[in-house]
Write an enzyme that holds these catalytic residues in place. Sequence first.
Site, PDB file in Angstrom:
ATOM      1  N   LYS A  29     128.283  75.485  23.351  1.00 35.05           N
ATOM      2  CA  LYS A  29     129.284  76.263  22.621  1.00 35.05           C
ATOM      3  C   LYS A  29     129.831  75.383  21.510  1.00 35.05           C
ATOM      4  O   LYS A  29     130.395  74.319  21.775  1.00 35.05           O
ATOM      5  CB  LYS A  29     130.413  76.714  23.555  1.00 35.05           C
ATOM      6  N   TYR A  51     123.760  74.621  33.477  1.00 37.77           N
ATOM      7  CA  TYR A  51     123.384  75.937  33.981  1.00 37.77           C
ATOM      8  C   TYR A  51     123.371  75.940  35.504  1.00 37.77           C
ATOM      9  O   TYR A  51     123.036  74.937  36.147  1.00 37.77           O
ATOM     10  CB  TYR A  51     121.997  76.328  33.476  1.00 37.77           C
ATOM     11  N   ASP A 106     141.458  86.267  29.482  1.00 37.98           N
ATOM     12  CA  ASP A 106     140.203  87.005  29.314  1.00 37.98           C
ATOM     13  C   ASP A 106     139.351  86.998  30.583  1.00 37.98           C
ATOM     14  O   ASP A 106     138.133  86.916  30.516  1.00 37.98           O
ATOM     15  CB  ASP A 106     139.411  86.394  28.151  1.00 37.98           C
ATOM     16  N   GLU A 110     132.479  86.083  39.381  1.00 36.41           N
ATOM     17  CA  GLU A 110     131.151  86.085  39.989  1.00 36.41           C
ATOM     18  C   GLU A 110     131.162  85.329  41.311  1.00 36.41           C
ATOM     19  O   GLU A 110     131.927  84.370  41.494  1.00 36.41           O
ATOM     20  CB  GLU A 110     130.124  85.446  39.047  1.00 36.41           C
TER      21      GLU A 110
END
Length: 540
Positions: free
Chosen positions: A230, A336, A403, A408
Amino acid sequence: MMRRDRLVIAATLTAIFSADLYFVLIPKLRTFSHGSGQSCSCQHSNVSLPGQQGLALPMLSNWTSSLPLDSTTNKEEEDVGSKLERLFAHPLYNIQAPALETGEKLLEVEQLMDYYQKKVSRWERHMKIYSEAAAIVNVSVTTHEVTFDPEASWVKFHLGINRYALYSRDDPSIPQLLQDMKSMKVINADYTQDEKALKGACDCTQVVKPSGHHLKLALKMHNFAKVMFKPMRQQRQEETPEDFFYFVDFQRHNAEIAAFHLDRVLDFRRVPPVVGRLVNVTGEVLHVTQNEDLRTVFFTSPANNTCFFAKCLYVCKTEYAVCGGPDLLEGSLSAYLPGLSIAPRLSIPNPWIRSYTFTGQEEWEVNPFYCDTIKQMYPYNTGNRLLNIIDMAIFDFLIGNMDRHHYEIFTKFGDEGFLLHLDNARGFGKHSHDEMSILAPLTQCCMIKRSTLVRLQLLSRPHFRLSDVMRESLERDPLRPVLTDPHLLALDRRLHKVLRAVQRCVRRLGDDQVITTDFIKSTIRPHTAPQTTTQIKPAR
């Protein structure tokens, strides 16, 4: 007539005294009786919470109800040396975890090795076809030596994920992974899967935001590690403009970095490892990507800097681009998680989701008793799910993240799996404003894990002050300073607001109703059902 007036006055005074006794004196006496004989120097001057029962250090199965906070040494009282090291040396951060049972690890070694060997073979075939096609059209292709190492830090990170957290407190692969991500060679760059979905099927009526603000890339490393990049979108000293809605806010690379460190300091361990890095957007993105769409969004600015922007179906302009200087660009690299095909996850709407339109409100924003309804609903009517939602709300309040529309969980761990705290880039936008609505799960439900509470109390003490340990932890990142001092000080201010919110709940309901020992039990509190013995489970 006079006698009747006296009776009315007497009845009124009696009612006032009864209300005062019920709502003020009794809660104070209850709090005093729970804390009598106990003293805890960790409290803020305006915050007092029930003391912890001072028993010997227990095993993980029952530690949250008995560990004292005031077990400090003379050296700690002197307040010298590393506060971060003292924090991680504290008994709360050195609890003997139970041995993992069958099925409590996310992945087994043989399963993971077989999965990645297939991915390596697929990559080699793809590169062979790509090189042959490039040779036909007389295009030179830069090839990189790629080696899969079963002992790589990112492989160990994946193998260390279990039903309690993404990694253990003393997992040596995590600092090694952070170190590796700073220097690993990039061999491929591409859009992330959700970026590709946004480009192909963007329903702008559901999420309203300017395109290009949501820019991130997937980078593959020479040992097949994969990280999410990012880029820097906002300077550290800048605050989110007052007129910005939370769903059009910038995504900040330094917020991702700071969120990982805060998650570790709070001992949640639910954020994947993140590190800052200067990325050469020409050599490490443009020259290694095989995605033609990604190549087309690169351009050279009038200042001769290399820039790129998000490409999608609506309002995509170079004004939203990010630029190197001339090629180097700050960014966050997030490790990841294992692929969805081997470690599937569920994405679940947050019960306290906000409205993602310019008008309208959700039920929780207008109904102060909203949590009573949530407590009756599956999966929040049993187990730790609701308590984990409250943990997440406290975490989001500390970083100022509005936000959190979904969360998950790994499907393998079922309803009692921990919540992943992913995508924290919209945190740390405003240091001068504390958005109290983020704490709605805590203030409406008036529940908190004892394990969470005692760590928050610990971090409010001068010897372990949250801003100090965060400053020290962030000094280890290559992009230091990651946060400005106003943002660090805001953490202390928000922490005390969390403790005051718990204090108000305790005064109203009593600590037995508010502070919950970390084991599986129903969040519904029956009035007539008999008490049953519940098996204690470790904290998540």
